[in-house]
Design a protein around this motif. Sequence first.
Motif, PDB file in Angstrom:
ATOM      1  N   LYS A   1      47.698  69.716  34.223  1.00 53.43           N
ATOM      2  CA  LYS A   1      48.048  70.276  35.531  1.00 53.43           C
ATOM      3  C   LYS A   1      47.720  71.768  35.598  1.00 53.43           C
ATOM      4  O   LYS A   1      47.259  72.263  36.615  1.00 53.43           O
TER       5      LYS A   1
ATOM      6  N   ARG B   1      41.857  61.675  35.300  1.00 51.48           N
ATOM      7  CA  ARG B   1      42.809  60.572  35.381  1.00 51.48           C
ATOM      8  C   ARG B   1      43.451  60.260  34.048  1.00 51.48           C
ATOM      9  O   ARG B   1      44.401  59.514  33.978  1.00 51.48           O
TER      10      ARG B   1
ATOM     11  N   PRO C   1      55.810  63.263  37.744  1.00 51.27           N
ATOM     12  CA  PRO C   1      55.768  62.905  39.176  1.00 51.27           C
ATOM     13  C   PRO C   1      55.619  61.397  39.344  1.00 51.27           C
ATOM     14  O   PRO C   1      55.152  60.696  38.437  1.00 51.27           O
ATOM     15  N   GLU C   2      55.996  60.909  40.490  1.00 47.33           N
ATOM     16  CA  GLU C   2      55.978  59.464  40.734  1.00 47.33           C
ATOM     17  C   GLU C   2      54.585  58.862  40.680  1.00 47.33           C
ATOM     18  O   GLU C   2      54.408  57.704  40.334  1.00 47.33           O
ATOM     19  N   ASN C   3      53.565  59.665  41.007  1.00 48.87           N
ATOM     20  CA  ASN C   3      52.204  59.129  41.024  1.00 48.87           C
ATOM     21  C   ASN C   3      51.516  59.232  39.660  1.00 48.87           C
ATOM     22  O   ASN C   3      50.335  58.955  39.544  1.00 48.87           O
ATOM     23  N   VAL C   4      52.264  59.604  38.635  1.00 47.93           N
ATOM     24  CA  VAL C   4      51.707  59.728  37.287  1.00 47.93           C
ATOM     25  C   VAL C   4      52.315  58.653  36.400  1.00 47.93           C
ATOM     26  O   VAL C   4      53.519  58.447  36.388  1.00 47.93           O
ATOM     27  N   SER C   5      51.468  57.973  35.675  1.00 53.01           N
ATOM     28  CA  SER C   5      51.907  56.911  34.778  1.00 53.01           C
ATOM     29  C   SER C   5      51.620  57.326  33.342  1.00 53.01           C
ATOM     30  O   SER C   5      50.582  57.898  33.040  1.00 53.01           O
TER      31      SER C   5
END
Length: 127
Positions: free
Chosen positions: A47, A58, A86-90
């Motif tokens: 980040k 990705r 964050p919610e969009n990170v796996s």
Amino acid sequence: MLTDYLKKLIDRQAEKDSDFKSLLSKPNKSLKELAEYVTGEAFKAVKDAPTDEARGCRTCYQDDETMLNHIIHYYQEDDVKPEPLPENVSAERPSEPKPSEPKTVVMKPKRVKKETKNPKYQELSLF
């Protein structure tokens, strides 16, 4: 799985360093929380990357030395807690591609074209 790999790194470091081995007995530290901490640190590294290419990637990779530094820091400091992703990170490992059956290739002999004169175009003689 990440926790298995972290356990191997911890065991390897504990063999080398007796001071680190004593840190492992802290009751407020767990392998699951360590995995979350290392994953969060890897996400922060991407980040905060200086280039747009790295920020938009990705996947993330950290070498063993960097992960070992995070492990040592996690066990040395009592107030280190993992930050939620964050919610969009796996933080999952991608599935391994299934091995496909080997394909058999049949080689065909090349067809050689015979050189023929084209009847549409005739060579004119100037003599």
